[in-house]
Design a protein around this motif. Structure first.
Motif, PDB file in Angstrom:
ATOM      1  N   ALA A  82      -3.281  -6.799  -3.762  1.00 15.15           N
ATOM      2  CA  ALA A  82      -3.495  -6.445  -4.447  1.00 15.15           C
ATOM      3  C   ALA A  82      -2.824  -5.845  -5.656  1.00 15.15           C
ATOM      4  O   ALA A  82      -3.217  -5.433  -6.722  1.00 15.15           O
ATOM      5  CB  ALA A  82      -3.214  -4.812  -3.469  1.00 15.15           C
ATOM      6  N   THR A  83      -1.331  -6.416  -6.050  1.00 13.29           N
ATOM      7  CA  THR A  83      -0.724  -6.482  -6.909  1.00 13.29           C
ATOM      8  C   THR A  83      -0.511  -7.179  -7.981  1.00 13.29           C
ATOM      9  O   THR A  83      -1.060  -6.884  -8.858  1.00 13.29           O
ATOM     10  CB  THR A  83       1.432  -6.771  -6.562  1.00 13.29           C
ATOM     11  N   LEU A  84      -1.540  -8.223  -7.397  1.00 10.23           N
ATOM     12  CA  LEU A  84      -2.486  -9.353  -8.372  1.00 10.23           C
ATOM     13  C   LEU A  84      -3.182  -8.939  -9.175  1.00 10.23           C
ATOM     14  O   LEU A  84      -4.084  -8.913 -10.850  1.00 10.23           O
ATOM     15  CB  LEU A  84      -2.608 -10.872  -7.525  1.00 10.23           C
ATOM     16  N   ALA A  85      -4.401  -7.837  -8.200  1.00  5.04           N
ATOM     17  CA  ALA A  85      -5.169  -8.269  -8.927  1.00  5.04           C
ATOM     18  C   ALA A  85      -4.923  -6.709 -10.289  1.00  5.04           C
ATOM     19  O   ALA A  85      -5.423  -6.815 -10.347  1.00  5.04           O
ATOM     20  CB  ALA A  85      -6.133  -7.105  -7.871  1.00  5.04           C
ATOM     21  N   TYR A  87      -2.938  -6.597 -12.108  1.00  2.00           N
ATOM     22  CA  TYR A  87      -2.749  -7.608 -13.388  1.00  2.00           C
ATOM     23  C   TYR A  87      -3.968  -8.122 -13.676  1.00  2.00           C
ATOM     24  O   TYR A  87      -4.135  -8.949 -15.088  1.00  2.00           O
ATOM     25  CB  TYR A  87      -1.555  -7.716 -13.613  1.00  2.00           C
ATOM     26  N   GLY A  88      -5.409  -8.194 -12.639  1.00  3.81           N
ATOM     27  CA  GLY A  88      -6.122  -8.970 -13.312  1.00  3.81           C
ATOM     28  C   GLY A  88      -5.623 -10.471 -13.323  1.00  3.81           C
ATOM     29  O   GLY A  88      -6.260 -11.457 -13.645  1.00  3.81           O
ATOM     30  N   ASN A 198       6.140 -10.309 -10.812  1.00  3.21           N
ATOM     31  CA  ASN A 198       5.961 -11.002 -11.827  1.00  3.21           C
ATOM     32  C   ASN A 198       5.147 -11.415 -12.098  1.00  3.21           C
ATOM     33  O   ASN A 198       4.575 -12.174 -13.615  1.00  3.21           O
ATOM     34  CB  ASN A 198       7.799 -12.212 -11.097  1.00  3.21           C
ATOM     35  N   VAL A 199       4.659 -12.531 -11.301  1.00  2.00           N
ATOM     36  CA  VAL A 199       2.990 -14.158 -11.491  1.00  2.00           C
ATOM     37  C   VAL A 199       2.337 -12.918 -12.120  1.00  2.00           C
ATOM     38  O   VAL A 199       1.658 -12.879 -13.395  1.00  2.00           O
ATOM     39  CB  VAL A 199       2.864 -14.166 -10.588  1.00  2.00           C
ATOM     40  N   GLY A 200       1.956 -11.346 -12.179  1.00  2.04           N
ATOM     41  CA  GLY A 200       0.709 -10.374 -13.012  1.00  2.04           C
ATOM     42  C   GLY A 200       1.337 -10.012 -13.783  1.00  2.04           C
ATOM     43  O   GLY A 200       0.594 -10.576 -15.084  1.00  2.04           O
ATOM     44  N   ARG A 201       2.975  -9.734 -14.200  1.00  3.28           N
ATOM     45  CA  ARG A 201       2.899  -9.606 -15.338  1.00  3.28           C
ATOM     46  C   ARG A 201       3.049 -11.080 -16.328  1.00  3.28           C
ATOM     47  O   ARG A 201       2.133 -10.964 -17.707  1.00  3.28           O
ATOM     48  CB  ARG A 201       4.360  -9.080 -15.500  1.00  3.28           C
TER      49      ARG A 201
END
Ligand code: HEM
Ligand code: FES
Length: 756
Positions: A82-85, A87-88, A198-201
């Motif tokens: 959900a966190t990754l999502a 950030y698209g 962090n990966v999302g950002r």
């Protein structure tokens, strides 16, 4: 008793555990020896650990798809997803995880900025950066080289190479580590969310930079270059590719190199004698870099997906299986490298390491990485030769399967003894970095003929010593050297004592059809003659683990075989030696065989009616027996037929020349290569590659895979039709006949002209 197909060792394998993290190849020694391909239930992957198997998997990127190379090795929690999502996050195919037929056209469109002449432009910047960073701590007497040098310089170089504006270094470092843990690590559920954040950002950051570059893609760097290439080939270079590569590229170019540098410096300081050798002779640095990449590379393991039922090293592996191919273990496989745990910066085959992968996905940035590593070592060995590791420190690693380097590397020295204080001119000294060179392969040694003695009818035995009186490079039984003999270069197996570092011995039979090689040896070499020698190299290595060895030599093929038999005898192994020849007087080294191998020796002599019955010799396959043979093609073909029912890897053969292993002079034809630049003409023999013929004529062409897989040896073609045998060029490029891979492709007719 266990009926479980998974052995106890395989069940216990844990790539996130302490042993693997501290030293992956050492932790897998059991596997290389006992179970080189095994299923790890805890990981859900098949693990491949021997050199030949790892290379075979890299080589075949269709059976072994790279598509899972960047997949998360640990299943992601719902919360992290959900966190990754949020950030698209949509990391997808780049180059390294792209299948054919999409991969090669994309790689070819984007490889230009990695050409040696392009990379040369970056060298002054790399050197300036390293100097500036060393300036900052040179007077301190103590430093954490990772924090104060090795992390930021490769990151800055990576950003520069990619054409990305320099960012907040600390943030990018956090992002990169998160990407490593996300891809190859085993984070706890709580860590997963932080990592995903962090990966999302990082993903978002990559998108923002890309958008900015798109506004004006006219600048320097690989990403603007890729954006420009997209305009012409939008179907090959897609938006998804560019965004994914923007993020993956930073990691690929940065963390790998930072870790490699930290591993190398740690390893060299732990091997003080070697460190001091390179301080005294910076010419040894390219070889040291390669050996460090082999011994302690920064990519410990890579991944592939099996696309059809197949076998690896004889082990059946089903379609859909995921593979962890442990290239760091391959790099220390005793079956491919001698004294594998030793740091030998003159090792002839260090460049065979698989740290950069192999084949059509082989690391595009390898020569940039090599250049950075060379500059690091040069600057440090020159300015701080008295550097030492802070004793007692415990090295820690970010737990993951693949990216490996110490998180901190504390060193100390006495700043009062910095050589630059006494002699500031030291700051100016500098070795030119020869980008794209393969160290040690091209190093040649001048040798003097000490003796030239008749060893049998038409056979002369030469004893050679280094002209400068220094010890000759190490070798192992089965090794050969390349001798430069007038206009040609020829390979001869070493038949002396590997423990003797002062001389090499070879035996050369005069070939009645000789075009210059053996005739030159017989007619021109006398005690006192000097000549150039390259190598030694070994393509015909003894498997140290065999239970019994069957050695078969035909004629002058005795030369590598006798060295092997000597070795097995010295180690108390079980063996038999079959030596075949037409008549005793033509059999070189026969007296030595009789003296040293007594009852183990079986002489098969045509004129005495004791010809070898190959079928009878190999009638019964024996578990653990290895057959090593060298001799005429007829003998080797008979052995191949007779051993058809033996396990696949039991027979090892060496033809008289190594090129004959791939090129059959019976079906190939010789041709001329005209070099437009000099007007010279080089003859390519039927059993020779263009690359080998050019090198023998003193024309250096860089190469890597030497199998038509990587594109390194491309040469421009100005005239004549090419018989293309590589997998690099596209159909239309082939049809144009304007370039060819010199390592494998040939002339269709009698002549081609190259733009060299
Ligand atoms: C691919 C290692 C530095 C760019 C790879 C692969 C490995 C690797 C193992 C996969 C090879 C395969 O699948 O056969 C390393 C190591 C480095 C390093 C150990 C440093 C010591 C760099 C640098 C760059 C770079 C500095 C860029 C400037 C790439 C690219 C690929 C790649 C673009 C994908 C090539 C393809 O799939 O066609 N690298 N790398 N690498 N590397 Fe590196
Ligand atoms: Fe790799 Fe020729 S294609 S060296």
């Amino acid at each position: 008793m266990s009926t479980c197909p998974v052995s106890a060792n395989a069940a216990a394998f844990d790539p996130f555990g302490e042993d693997y993290q501290a030293d992956p190849p050492a932790s897998l020694r059991w596997s290389r020896d006992e179970e080189p391909v095994f299923y790890s239930p805890s990981l859900g992957y098949w693990v491949v650990t021997r050199y030949s198997d790892v290379k075979a998997v890299f080589r075949d990127n269709v059976t072994f798809s790279p598509s899972i190379a960047l997949e998360k090795i640990t299943p992601v929690s719902a919360e992290a997803t959900a966190t990754l999502a949020k950030y698209g996050y949509a990391m997808n195919r780049t180059l390294v995880n792209e299948d054919e037929p999409e991969h090669m056209p994309r790689r070819r469109l984007l490889m230009e900025p990695f050409a040696p002449e392009q990379l040369a432009h970056h060298e002054p910047m790399v050197r300036r950066l390293v100097r500036e960073y060393v300036d900052r701590f040179a007077d301190n007497g103590k430093a954490d080289l990772v924090d104060e040098l090795l992390w930021e310089v490769p990151l800055t170089v990576a950003l520069h190479f990619l054409g990305v504006p320099e960012e907040d270094m600390a943030t990018l470092r956090r992002f990169s580590i998160a990407h490593t843990v996300n891809t190859w690590g085993r984070p706890s559920p709580e860590q997963q969310v932080e990592v995903a954040e962090n990966v999302g950002r990082f993903w978002q950051y990559a998108g923002t930079v890309l958008d900015k570059l798109r506004e004006d893609p006219s600048g320097h760097g690989w990403m603007p270059y890729s954006i420009r290439a997209q305009r012409e080939h939008p179907d090959v270079i897609t938006d998804s590719y560019l965004h994914s590569m923007m993020m993956a590229g930073i990691v690929a170019a940065h963390e790998t190199t930072a870790n490699a540098a930290a591993n190398a410096i740690k390893l060299l300081l732990e091997n003080r004698v070697v460190w001091e050798e390179i301080c005294a002779d910076p010419g040894l640095i390219p070889g040291a870099v390669e050996e460090c990449l082999r011994h302690s590379g920064s990519v410990a393991a890579w991944r592939r997906l099996v696309t059809r039922d197949t076998t690896i090293g004889g082990v059946p592996v089903p379609r859909g299986a995921k593979l962890l191919i442990v290239n760091s273990s391959a790099n220390r496989d005793e079956r491919h490298f001698d004294d594998t745990d030793e740091v030998d910066i003159r090792r002839d085959n260090a460049t065979d390491h698989l740290t950069f992968g192999y084949g059509s996905h082989q690391c595009l940035g390898r020569n940039l990485a090599r250049m950075e590593l060379q500059v690091f070592l040069e600057e440090l060995t020159r300015r701080l030769p008295h550097l030492e590791l802070v004793p007692g420190q415990k090295f820690t690693y970010v737990p993951n399967t693949s990216f490996r380097g110490p998180e901190h590397l504390w060193v100390q020295w006495d700043p009062a003894a910095n050589p630059e204080r006494a002699d500031p001119s030291i700051l100016e000294a500098r070795q030119p970095v020869r980008i794209g060179d393969r160290p040690n392969r091209t190093v040649s040694h001048r040798v003097t003929v000490l003796s030239a003695e008749r060893a049998a009818d038409d056979v002369v035995e030469l004893t050679l010593a280094a002209a400068d009186g220094k010890p000759l490079p190490k070798w192992s039984p089965g090794a050969h050297v390349d001798l430069e003999l007038g206009d040609v270069s020829r390979q001869y197996s070493l038949c002396g004592d590997p423990a003797d570092r002062t001389t090499y011995r070879i035996a050369v039979r005069k070939d009645p059809d000789s075009r210059g090689g053996s005739r030159y040896v017989h007619e021109n070499l006398r005690p006192g003659s000097t000549l150039s020698l390259r190598g030694p190299r070994n393509h015909f290595r003894l498997d140290p683990a065999a239970r019994h060895y069957v050695f078969v030599a035909g004629g002058i093929g005795i030369t590598p075989i006798i060295a092997m038999a000597d070795r097995v005898k010295a180690t108390g192994g079980s063996y038999e030696l079959h030596y075949c020849g037409r008549r005793a007087s033509a059999m070189a080294l026969l007296d030595r065989c009789r003296r040293d191998h007594g009852e183990r020796l079986h002489v098969h002599c045509g004129t005495e009616g004791t010809r070898l019955d190959v079928a009878a010799l190999l009638a019964e396959p024996a578990e653990g027996t290895q057959i090593y043979a060298c001799g005429p093609d007829r003998l080797l073909a008979a052995l191949e037929d007779a051993s058809a029912h033996w396990p696949g890897d039991a027979l090892h053969v060496e033809h008289f020349t190594t090129t004959q292993r791939v090129l059959d002079p019976g079906t190939e034809h010789a041709f001329d290569v005209e070099l437009a630049g000099s007007g010279r003409t080089v003859r390519v023999a039927a059993d020779q590659t263009v690359l080998a013929a050019l090198r023998a004529a003193g024309v250096d062409v860089p190469s890597d895979c030497e199998e038509g897989l990587c594109g390194t040896c491309e040469v421009p073609v100005l005239g004549g039709e090419v018989d293309h045998r590589d997998v690099v060029l596209t159909k239309s490029e082939r049809a144009a006949h304007t370039k060819m891979m010199a390592c494998c492709s040939r002339a269709r007719g009698g002549r081609i002209t190259l733009g060299l």
